[in-house]
Design a protein around this motif. Structure first.
Motif, short mmCIF file in Angstrom:
data_model
loop_
_atom_site.label_atom_id
_atom_site.label_comp_id
_atom_site.label_asym_id
_atom_site.label_seq_id
_atom_site.Cartn_x
_atom_site.Cartn_y
_atom_site.Cartn_z
N TYR A 82 -10.62 1.28 -7.33
CA TYR A 82 -9.30 1.12 -6.71
C TYR A 82 -9.40 1.25 -5.19
O TYR A 82 -8.83 0.46 -4.44
CB TYR A 82 -8.35 2.18 -7.27
N LYS A 83 -10.14 2.26 -4.74
CA LYS A 83 -10.24 2.47 -3.30
C LYS A 83 -10.93 1.29 -2.61
O LYS A 83 -10.57 0.93 -1.50
CB LYS A 83 -11.00 3.76 -3.01
N PHE A 91 -8.13 -1.24 -2.09
CA PHE A 91 -6.91 -0.99 -1.33
C PHE A 91 -6.97 0.12 -0.30
O PHE A 91 -6.12 0.18 0.57
CB PHE A 91 -5.77 -0.69 -2.30
N LYS A 92 -7.92 1.04 -0.38
CA LYS A 92 -7.84 2.20 0.49
C LYS A 92 -9.01 2.32 1.45
O LYS A 92 -8.90 2.95 2.49
CB LYS A 92 -7.80 3.49 -0.36
N SER A 93 -10.14 1.80 1.11
CA SER A 93 -11.33 2.03 1.92
C SER A 93 -11.43 0.99 3.03
O SER A 93 -10.68 0.03 3.06
CB SER A 93 -12.57 1.94 1.05
N LYS A 129 -11.79 -2.63 1.82
CA LYS A 129 -10.56 -3.31 1.38
C LYS A 129 -10.85 -4.73 0.91
O LYS A 129 -10.41 -5.70 1.50
CB LYS A 129 -9.52 -3.30 2.50
N VAL A 173 -10.99 -7.17 -2.44
CA VAL A 173 -10.63 -7.37 -3.84
C VAL A 173 -11.83 -7.86 -4.65
O VAL A 173 -12.04 -7.46 -5.79
CB VAL A 173 -9.47 -8.38 -3.94
N ASP A 205 0.90 -2.11 -0.29
CA ASP A 205 -0.35 -2.76 0.09
C ASP A 205 -0.94 -3.52 -1.08
O ASP A 205 -1.36 -4.66 -0.98
CB ASP A 205 -1.37 -1.69 0.51
N GLN A 206 -0.98 -2.80 -2.20
CA GLN A 206 -1.59 -3.34 -3.39
C GLN A 206 -0.84 -4.57 -3.89
O GLN A 206 -1.42 -5.59 -4.21
CB GLN A 206 -1.58 -2.23 -4.45
N SER A 238 -1.08 -7.62 -1.51
CA SER A 238 -2.40 -8.22 -1.63
C SER A 238 -2.49 -9.06 -2.91
O SER A 238 -3.03 -10.17 -2.90
CB SER A 238 -3.46 -7.12 -1.63
N GLN A 243 -3.16 -13.06 -3.24
CA GLN A 243 -4.27 -13.48 -4.09
C GLN A 243 -3.82 -14.54 -5.09
O GLN A 243 -4.55 -15.47 -5.38
CB GLN A 243 -4.69 -12.25 -4.87
N ARG A 271 -8.92 -2.68 9.47
CA ARG A 271 -10.08 -2.09 8.80
C ARG A 271 -10.44 -0.74 9.44
O ARG A 271 -10.73 0.23 8.73
CB ARG A 271 -11.26 -3.06 8.93
N LEU A 315 -8.42 2.21 8.27
CA LEU A 315 -8.84 2.76 6.98
C LEU A 315 -10.09 3.62 7.14
O LEU A 315 -10.22 4.68 6.54
CB LEU A 315 -9.10 1.62 5.99
N ALA A 316 -11.00 3.16 7.99
CA ALA A 316 -12.23 3.93 8.23
C ALA A 316 -11.88 5.28 8.87
O ALA A 316 -12.45 6.31 8.53
CB ALA A 316 -13.19 3.14 9.11
N GLN A 365 -10.40 7.68 6.31
CA GLN A 365 -11.37 8.21 5.34
C GLN A 365 -12.43 9.10 5.99
O GLN A 365 -13.13 9.83 5.31
CB GLN A 365 -12.06 7.06 4.59
#
Lengths: 295, 424
Positions: A251-252, A255-257, A260, A262, B90-91, B94, B98, B392, B395-396, B399
């Motif tokens: 999942y990450k 969507f989260k890392s 990102k 798919v 977000d999900q 996306s 897609q 990007r 997100l980095a 994390q």
């Protein structure tokens, strides 16, 4: 009894076949498609990626950590659940006043949504005002609160407790059914022959419980392996992949890392399916092998 | 023979029922608006779809439903509204893209990657000129990718320094700190009160690490990106992160700041146990509603005592192109209505955020409580949302930034710098 025309048979099977095609096969094909495609960060498909997404997943620096976490998570939750479940089921088949209510109470964690249960545990575990820390401090067991979810040495333990908590109801009821299916006369005969309680349990109850044990183990391995909400909710404060299993890793990735991606996530999803299939097959193989040699 | 026919018929009906159920049910979000979003062949779309973020349970849906009605009455177009929580937005967006089912208008906290992928209309195509000139220049600047304005702001927020006046009094701190040295001193005195009180609530967990760090680094003269170059590991930023590590090491913050999300830090401040925190207007609204904690708001202290800078955030309403630009007229009509004073400002007020237009600032000026934010808003610094790479890098940062509090701040920033440069 005339035989049924094959076309009619097919028509009767069609609803089930359609369901399987639509709900299992079609998504699986889409997943495989996605895993072989290159996606932009927005989700836009850019083109074919060949096997590159798979290579990227295998190259991921955190893959080792994630696999080890998954192993610990599945083995710990399933093993503790089975042992505790056996003990509790043994207790719940005894006759005692109010047994019915206790059995109802056992179902409750099963009935609640996993997200709600997980959120509840986040509150229980809280460092500043969680009841668990409050009780432990009050009882003088610890001097300072424990950071159950943020301290790396506690996080997995705290998640396993929740995993066991939500897996127990199903397991207990499988075992209750299994125990009820053991004929009383066999046990009586053993008692007459002078078998002591421990002997009776080891030589009669456990072997006869084997089908229930097998079902409980296989299904729990699959459920626990695929469990997303517990880890995702309890681990959401922790950066990186320190306590992720392959499911939350997938999942990450999407969507989260910082990846990102798919496509990469879909490739990780394919690996997940293969992994769980392999584990279950190996388990069943071992069980069969034992059955044959014990004859 | 007859029975075979009957059984065949029943089976056939069962198949039909399953197929119907499958079509009717849908699988959640992506499918909800398949029907009307595409215009007829070569024709103009009469119905457009908006996917909006849920800012609050009470107000978001109410506003957009009313808006859709006005939109229909005034323009004749139909607006389908789908509201999605921030957790899932977000999900779902996306997934929509897609599956080639992008909405016509999407409300999100990033736009540059979408502009880079060539999915969006720019302001020349769908935004009335009068609206563009009304939007604050800062937001136009950060909404511009590759020379064109794509990221139309829907609302904004600016961070400010919140402090608990009761704790300040108890600890003998007379006034809000102006410099970081004063902040450290105040934090030390408040932490020394004991009883679970913490000086400064520092959320560097994955939820919003980039927001917290932005506020700090801007007030040390640092930037994420300057003159087209990434400056994540600049000397100022290393100094900033080292200072945060020092606050942590000396236990002037709450427990484990690297693993604390913003929502949890807010909860701590709302419980009256935290002396200082970076907040924004929705936090103020929540505090006022509780009425439990006495607090005041001040500009964020700077490292050297120079003039404070604020970190501004805006979300976007971006418009997706459709084949043959069939939705262009309807989308343009949407923006024309949205940016009318009585629409946008009502909406922003009800959600407790800040305006994005000059006319909005004028209108909000009367509100004493918002003064501290409004004064700083036109000069607010934003994260480099105009660079697709930031989507990007953000997100980095989320994390990885927390690792600096237990490790080496410079090494963590070096790594992030490298991520940014290699992703550019």
């Amino acid at each position: 009894m005339g035989s049924v025309h094959p076309l009619v048979a097919l028509l009767w099977l069609a609803p089930a076949l359609l369901l399987i095609l639509g709900v299992v096969l079609y998504p699986a094909i889409k997943l495989f498609d996605a895993s072989r495609s290159e996606f932009s960060i927005t989700g836009l498909r850019r083109g074919d990626a060949g096997w590159e997404n798979y290579a990227k997943v295998l190259d991921h620096p955190s893959l080792g950590t994630v696999l080890v976490n998954t192993l610990i998570w599945v083995v710990a939750v399933v093993a503790v659940t089975i042992v505790l479940g056996l003990a509790l089921a043994q207790f719940l088949v005894k006759q005692f006043p109010g047994r019915r209510y206790v059995r109802w109470a056992v179902i409750v964690p099963w009935a609640a949504s996993l997200i709600i249960t997980s959120q509840l545990f986040v509150l229980l575990y809280d460092y500043n005002y969680g009841i668990v820390n409050h009780l432990l401090l009050g009882a003088g067991v610890i001097d300072a609160p424990i950071d159950f979810l943020g301290d790396d040495s506690w996080t997995m333990f705290s998640m396993v407790v929740v995993g066991v908590f939500v897996s127990l109801p199903f397991t207990i009821f499988v075992f209750i059914a299994g125990l009820n299916a053991i004929p009383d006369d066999v046990l009586e005969a053993a008692t007459v022959d002078g078998a002591r309680p421990r002997q009776r349990y080891r030589s009669i109850v456990l072997p006869l419980l084997r089908p229930a044990l097998m079902i409980a183990t296989v299904l729990n391995v699959i459920y626990v392996f695929n469990s997303f909400p517990i880890i995702y909710t309890l681990n959401d404060r922790n950066p990186g992949y320190l306590h992720d299993t392959t499911i939350t890793f997938m999942y990450k990735l999407a969507f989260k890392s910082q990846e990102k991606d798919v496509g990469m996530s879909a490739a990780a999803g394919i690996f997940n399916v293969l992994l769980i299939l392999a584990v279950v097959l190996i388990y069943l193989k071992i069980i069969n092998w034992r059955e044959e040699t014990s004859r | 023979m007859r029975s075979m026919k009957t059984s065949g018929m029943i089976a056939g009906m069962a198949v039909a029922a399953i197929v119907l159920a499958a079509c009717g049910g849908g699988t959640g979000a992506g499918n909800a608006g398949d029907g009307g979003t595409q215009g007829g062949a070569g024709g103009e779309a009469k119905t457009i779809k908006l996917v909006a973020a849920e800012y609050s349970k009470d107000n978001t849906k109410a506003f957009w439903d009313a808006f859709a009605k006005t939109y229909k009455d005034k323009t004749g177009y139909t607006l389908e509204v789908q509201i999605i929580s921030w957790d899932n937005l977000d999900q779902q967006s996306s997934t929509m893209i897609q599956n080639n089912q992008a909405p016509d208008i999407l409300n999100l906290n990033a736009y540059a990657s979408y502009a880079k992928d060539g999915l969006l209309y720019n302001s020349d195509e769908v935004l009335p000129a009068s609206v563009k000139s009304d939007i604050l220049p800062t937001f136009v600047k950060y909404g511009t990718y590759d020379g064109k304005f794509y990221g139309f702001p829907d609302l904004s927020s600016a961070r400010a320094f919140f402090y608990n006046t009761d704790l300040f009094k108890e600890a003998g701190v007379a006034s809000p700190p102006k410099t970081w040295a004063e902040l450290e001193d105040a934090a030390r005195k408040i932490s020394a009160l004991g009883d679970g009180n913490v000086g400064y609530a520092l959320p560097l967990g994955p939820e919003e690490a980039q927001g917290e760090f932005s506020m700090w680094l801007f007030n040390n003269g640092g930037t994420w990106k300057d003159q087209g170059k990434w400056t994540i590991n600049s000397a100022q930023n290393v100094e900033t992160l080292t200072f945060l590590k020092k606050l942590t090491d000396e236990k002037l913050t709450q427990n484990n700041p690297a693993r604390t999300n913003r929502a949890d830090a807010f909860d701590l401040f709302k419980s009256g146990k935290a002396g200082m925190i970076i907040g924004f207007s929705p936090l103020a609204a929540a505090l006022d509603e509780d009425g439990k904690v006495k607090y005041a708001v001040a500009p964020f202290p700077t490292n050297d005592g120079s003039e404070s800078k604020t970190f501004g955030v805006t979300d976007y309403l971006m418009a997706f192109k459709k084949p043959g630009n069939s939705n262009q007229a309807a989308v343009k009509a949407f923006y024309e209505l949205y940016y009318q004073k009585d629409q946008i400002n009502t909406w922003i007020k009800s959600e407790g955020f800040l305006p994005v237009t000059q006319s909005g600032i004028e209108e909000f000026r009367g509100d004493e409580k918002l003064k501290v934010y409004l004064d700083t808003l036109p000069n607010a610094q934003l994260t480099p949302t105009d660079d697709p790479t930031w989507d990007r890098v953000k997100l980095a940062v989320q994390q990885n930034l927390g690792r600096a509090l237990t490790g080496d701040p410079k090494a963590v920033l070096d790594e992030l710098q490298q991520t940014a440069e290699s992703a550019s």
